[in-house]
Motif scaffolding. Structure first.
Motif, PDB file in Angstrom:
ATOM      1  N   VAL A 247       0.758  -1.113   0.136  1.00  0.00           N
ATOM      2  CA  VAL A 247       0.130   0.057  -0.003  1.00  0.00           C
ATOM      3  C   VAL A 247       0.785   1.242   0.026  1.00  0.00           C
ATOM      4  CG1 VAL A 247      -0.508  -0.139   2.615  1.00  0.00           C
ATOM      5  CG2 VAL A 247      -2.095   1.182   1.170  1.00  0.00           C
ATOM      6  N   LEU A 248       1.853   1.389   0.684  1.00  0.00           N
ATOM      7  CA  LEU A 248       2.892   2.386   0.681  1.00  0.00           C
ATOM      8  C   LEU A 248       3.491   2.761  -0.476  1.00  0.00           C
ATOM      9  CD1 LEU A 248       4.585   1.822   4.211  1.00  0.00           C
ATOM     10  CD2 LEU A 248       2.534   3.373   3.813  1.00  0.00           C
ATOM     11  N   SER A 249       4.137   1.607  -1.074  1.00  0.00           N
ATOM     12  CA  SER A 249       4.748   1.878  -2.564  1.00  0.00           C
ATOM     13  C   SER A 249       3.550   2.154  -3.514  1.00  0.00           C
ATOM     14  CB  SER A 249       5.187   0.736  -3.054  1.00  0.00           C
ATOM     15  OG  SER A 249       6.291  -0.038  -2.110  1.00  0.00           O
ATOM     16  N   LYS A 250       2.415   1.865  -3.383  1.00  0.00           N
ATOM     17  CA  LYS A 250       1.356   2.220  -4.532  1.00  0.00           C
ATOM     18  C   LYS A 250       0.981   3.838  -4.332  1.00  0.00           C
ATOM     19  CE  LYS A 250      -0.978  -2.361  -4.905  1.00  0.00           C
ATOM     20  NZ  LYS A 250      -2.032  -3.081  -4.369  1.00  0.00           N
ATOM     21  N   VAL A 251       0.732   4.152  -2.897  1.00  0.00           N
ATOM     22  CA  VAL A 251       0.465   5.466  -2.880  1.00  0.00           C
ATOM     23  C   VAL A 251       1.516   6.520  -3.173  1.00  0.00           C
ATOM     24  CG1 VAL A 251       0.136   7.413  -0.843  1.00  0.00           C
ATOM     25  CG2 VAL A 251      -0.927   5.098  -0.954  1.00  0.00           C
ATOM     26  N   LEU A 252       2.948   6.136  -3.003  1.00  0.00           N
ATOM     27  CA  LEU A 252       4.243   6.926  -3.356  1.00  0.00           C
ATOM     28  C   LEU A 252       4.302   7.079  -4.842  1.00  0.00           C
ATOM     29  CD1 LEU A 252       6.408   5.841  -0.398  1.00  0.00           C
ATOM     30  CD2 LEU A 252       5.391   8.072  -0.715  1.00  0.00           C
ATOM     31  N   LYS A 253       3.731   5.987  -5.561  1.00  0.00           N
ATOM     32  CA  LYS A 253       3.887   5.788  -7.001  1.00  0.00           C
ATOM     33  C   LYS A 253       2.804   6.452  -7.612  1.00  0.00           C
ATOM     34  CE  LYS A 253       6.906   1.662  -7.122  1.00  0.00           C
ATOM     35  NZ  LYS A 253       6.457   0.105  -7.192  1.00  0.00           N
ATOM     36  N   GLY A 254       1.630   7.043  -7.008  1.00  0.00           N
ATOM     37  CA  GLY A 254       0.943   7.785  -7.293  1.00  0.00           C
ATOM     38  C   GLY A 254      -0.259   6.957  -7.974  1.00  0.00           C
TER      39      GLY A 254
END
Length: 263
Positions: A247-254
């Motif tokens: 979830v964190l990576s997804k948010v940070l990748k927009g």
């Protein structure tokens, strides 16, 4: 700083229930030089411990009424138990973490909230020692912060709402984005009798939804704190469910996930 930071707020009970993959995602991000600064709560664990010890507690406008006896338990549970549990889990996943509270190094300076006559020793953040957080990040550690603060004279401790503390940390660090990890997929709105996650919402729309009752209960302090964070360089706050994979990576990748609260 060589590292890119983002601030993540998470409830203590939410973090305890998160899968190993969440912490593995954090390790991968740290390896890429993207470091979360974690501010955590722990309301349910504090309430449970107060009950065991026979200390009465009540909430006024969503804030825990706090005297010295309650504050001792707040500090013990947040700084001692939950903080170290989070640090252990991050380290088990192979990342490096360092736990501290707002008391350490005068990290969080606080003053009594406006209605302190009603709630007692509850604080609003007046200053955050951002240099200390940046130093910990530069040393290669993920800072894990328990929201207990000190008065400007360094004598009086204050219980600080974790959402409020996270917002202040984000503002003082000047990060562009804050992630609130919860056990819900975002802000839900009932459309045609079906609950759906709002992909994005403005501050004005949130106020309307609180007034209409679309946002209610424990979600109100979360979104109110999110609104408080949107100051300085903070452009948006994203509310997500921590059990969703990476979830964190997804948010940070927009990627379009959770609810983005924008100015």
């Amino acid at each position: 700083m060589n590292n890119k930071c983002f601030v993540m707020k998470c409830g203590g009970s939410t973090l305890a229930a998160l899968p190993e993959s969440f912490f593995a995602d954090m390790r991968e991000l740290q390896a890429e030089g993207i470091v979360p600064v974690i501010v955590h709560g722990g309301g349910p664990a504090i309430s449970e411990t107060l009950t065991k010890l026979g200390i009465e507690t009540e909430f006024v406008h969503g804030l825990r009424k706090t005297n010295e006896a309650v504050l001792d338990v707040v500090e013990m549970v947040l700084s001692g138990q939950i903080n170290k549990e989070i640090v252990r889990r991050i380290q088990l996943a192979g990342a490096k973490a360092l736990g501290l509270s707002g008391v350490d190094g005068h990290l969080i300076e606080a003053q009594p909230v406006r209605n302190s006559d009603e709630v007692g020793l509850v604080g609003d953040v007046s200053h955050v020692n951002a240099g200390l957080i940046e130093g910990i990040v530069e040393m290669g550690y993920i800072p894990v912060i328990a929201p207990v603060g000190l008065g400007s004279d360094g004598g009086q401790r204050y219980n600080i709402n974790a959402d409020t503390a996270a917002g202040a940390v984000a503002s003082h660090l000047g990060v562009e984005q804050m992630i609130v990890v919860t056990d819900v997929p975002g802000i839900l709105q009932t459309i045609d009798g079906e609950k759906r996650v709002l992909p994005s919402v403005t501050v004005a729309e949130i106020e309307q939804m609180i007034a209409s009752g679309d946002i209610y209960g424990g979600m109100i302090p979360k979104v109110r704190a999110a609104i408080q964070c949107i100051q300085g360089k903070v452009q948006e706050v994203v509310i997500v469910n921590g059990t969703e994979s990476n979830v964190l990576s997804k948010v940070l990748k927009g990627q379009n996930i959770g609810t983005r609260i924008i100015r």
